[in-house]
Design a protein around this motif. Sequence first.
Motif, short mmCIF file in Angstrom:
data_model
loop_
_atom_site.label_atom_id
_atom_site.label_comp_id
_atom_site.label_asym_id
_atom_site.label_seq_id
_atom_site.Cartn_x
_atom_site.Cartn_y
_atom_site.Cartn_z
N HIS A 1 0.84 -1.21 0.00
CA HIS A 1 0.00 0.00 0.00
C HIS A 1 0.88 1.27 0.00
N VAL A 2 1.92 1.28 0.85
CA VAL A 2 2.81 2.45 0.92
C VAL A 2 3.60 2.60 -0.38
N LEU A 3 4.10 1.48 -0.92
CA LEU A 3 4.90 1.55 -2.15
C LEU A 3 4.07 2.06 -3.32
N LYS A 4 2.82 1.56 -3.43
CA LYS A 4 1.94 2.03 -4.51
C LYS A 4 1.65 3.52 -4.37
N ASN A 5 1.38 3.94 -3.12
CA ASN A 5 1.12 5.37 -2.88
C ASN A 5 2.35 6.22 -3.18
N GLY A 6 3.53 5.61 -3.05
CA GLY A 6 4.78 6.32 -3.35
C GLY A 6 5.17 6.20 -4.81
N LEU B 1 5.89 3.65 -6.59
CA LEU B 1 6.93 2.67 -6.93
C LEU B 1 6.27 1.53 -7.72
N ASP B 2 7.03 0.99 -8.66
CA ASP B 2 6.53 -0.10 -9.51
C ASP B 2 6.69 -1.41 -8.73
N ALA B 3 5.62 -1.82 -8.02
CA ALA B 3 5.72 -2.98 -7.12
C ALA B 3 4.59 -3.97 -7.37
N ILE B 4 4.87 -5.24 -7.07
CA ILE B 4 3.87 -6.30 -7.15
C ILE B 4 3.89 -7.07 -5.83
N MET B 5 2.71 -7.41 -5.33
CA MET B 5 2.59 -8.20 -4.11
C MET B 5 2.33 -9.65 -4.51
N ALA B 6 3.09 -10.60 -3.93
CA ALA B 6 2.94 -12.00 -4.33
C ALA B 6 3.42 -12.91 -3.20
N GLY B 7 3.67 -14.18 -3.54
CA GLY B 7 4.11 -15.15 -2.55
C GLY B 7 2.92 -15.92 -2.01
N ASN B 8 2.69 -15.78 -0.71
CA ASN B 8 1.61 -16.50 -0.05
C ASN B 8 0.29 -15.74 -0.20
N ILE B 9 0.26 -14.74 -1.07
CA ILE B 9 -0.88 -13.84 -1.19
C ILE B 9 -1.04 -13.49 -2.68
N GLY B 10 -2.25 -13.52 -3.19
CA GLY B 10 -2.47 -13.15 -4.60
C GLY B 10 -1.89 -14.17 -5.57
N ASP B 11 -1.55 -13.72 -6.79
CA ASP B 11 -0.95 -14.61 -7.79
C ASP B 11 0.44 -15.06 -7.33
N SER B 12 0.85 -16.24 -7.75
CA SER B 12 2.14 -16.76 -7.29
C SER B 12 3.29 -15.89 -7.82
N PHE B 13 4.40 -15.93 -7.06
CA PHE B 13 5.62 -15.20 -7.41
C PHE B 13 6.09 -15.64 -8.80
N ALA B 14 6.11 -16.95 -9.05
CA ALA B 14 6.61 -17.48 -10.33
C ALA B 14 5.78 -16.99 -11.51
N LYS B 15 4.46 -17.00 -11.35
CA LYS B 15 3.58 -16.55 -12.44
C LYS B 15 3.86 -15.07 -12.75
N ASN B 16 4.02 -14.27 -11.69
CA ASN B 16 4.32 -12.85 -11.89
C ASN B 16 5.65 -12.66 -12.60
N VAL B 17 6.67 -13.45 -12.19
CA VAL B 17 8.00 -13.33 -12.81
C VAL B 17 7.91 -13.69 -14.30
N ALA B 18 7.07 -14.68 -14.63
CA ALA B 18 6.91 -15.10 -16.03
C ALA B 18 6.27 -14.01 -16.88
N LEU B 19 5.34 -13.26 -16.29
CA LEU B 19 4.51 -12.35 -17.09
C LEU B 19 4.84 -10.87 -16.93
N LYS B 20 5.51 -10.50 -15.84
CA LYS B 20 5.72 -9.06 -15.56
C LYS B 20 7.16 -8.78 -15.18
N ASN B 21 7.50 -7.49 -15.13
CA ASN B 21 8.88 -7.13 -14.81
C ASN B 21 8.91 -5.86 -13.94
N PRO B 22 8.45 -5.95 -12.68
CA PRO B 22 8.41 -4.75 -11.82
C PRO B 22 9.78 -4.43 -11.23
N ASP B 23 9.87 -3.29 -10.54
CA ASP B 23 11.12 -2.93 -9.85
C ASP B 23 11.20 -3.62 -8.49
N TYR B 24 10.02 -3.86 -7.88
CA TYR B 24 10.00 -4.43 -6.52
C TYR B 24 8.97 -5.55 -6.42
#
Length: 445
Positions: free
Chosen positions: A123-128, A130-153
């Motif tokens: 929430h803080v990073l988005k408000n600031g 910053l190009d960030a994605i939340m993943a891991g044990n929450i939302g879409d998996s980390f691997a799927k995000n890495v396959a499809l996107k390229n954020p800074d954080y």
Amino acid sequence: MSKRLVILGAGESGVGAAILGKKEGYEVFVSDRGLIELKYKQVLIQEEIEWEAEKHTEDKILNADLVMKSPGIPEDAPLVLKLKENGIKVISEIEFASKYTHASLIGITGSNGKTTVTSWIYHVLKNGDLDAIMAGNIGDSFAKNVALKNPDYYVLELSSFQLDGIETFNPHIAVLTNITPDHLDRYHHNFEEYIASKFRIVKNQTNKDYFIYDADNKTICNWLKKNKISSIQLPMSLKEHEGEGAYLKDDKIYIKVNNTEFIMHKDKIALKGEHNTKNAMAATTVAQLLKIRKQTIRESLESFQGVEHRLERVLKINNVQYINDSKATNINATYYALDSVQPETVWIVGGVDKGNVYEELLPLVNEKVKAIICLGVDNEKIINSFSNCVETIVETKSMEEAVKMAYHLAEKGNTVLLSPACASFDLFKNYEDRGRQFKEYVRQL
């Protein structure tokens, strides 16, 4: 020849890893001992990835170059042991995905509060901006995000099970919210094994990385006294301390990092309670390290709404407040919940016990709880623990029954609190299913 990647488990992390594996040129095979959800099956078919359900065909698994197992499969499962005996590397999705991203990683783990802290940091990073994605044990998996996107954080919520399968994974900023006994059934009822699992988050950190941790948690401090880590330590405490980190003084939070200071009155923070003061400290410390404007941090602490199934206020009916804390799957999480409610609470508790010691809750139950509704297949331990201090203890076999019973027992000014202190797998798919059913039946009252 392309290397063979075998994935055990076709849930969120497994299918995400399959997508990334295919993109990175692996020959991918997915094997699940149970049924595969339709949405995941469709992805595997669409991606033309070979898969099997309701079995593990060993001939197709033991010829792997690399195996990624889902966090739900224990390290000592017979098939995993067989793979290791054959010299085949078995890693987690977090380890696998981290090899294919150049993003800066922020990893959050802990027995409690990690979803809140992860969501708050995001929430803080988005408000600031910053190009960030939340993943891991929450939302879409980390691997799927890495396959499809390229954020800074990446802001990654990490369970101990996900950390068990890492080798080189290294978050630039690691947050450890707390450690209390949890998942002991998975760790041979050995608390030390579980502690070691949590501390894997700092295993590969260097002196250029940061470790933010709860300095009021004795378990964490004892481990740090006995073990050397390379990263820069930033303690958080409700008591004033010297040096860098975060602390509370005169009801204000102070965050000191890299010769900058951030101060804010704790009453301005959106989420109340001591544990949320700590959660806010963690989010603010990360934001300070990433040089987000102080005004943006302030606004983010004031506007954050919390997460679903964590002390979520559902409805007030006949002046009775219904609270969904389905995410409380251990004693410590339920301790926070009971600590935050008023006396005369009707408490819905129970499920799959992970080695709980209920006696720790006795003082709070004595003070706050007027009736207990058990919601589990086996409630004997709960009844034995609290029958001396709570007169009314009833057993129910469904969420609908539990909510109706709570409605009958609660009077004006009372609270009905779903805070199970247990896993949900006896009667529900998962804690989300349990929480959504609770909300649904409350709305039907």
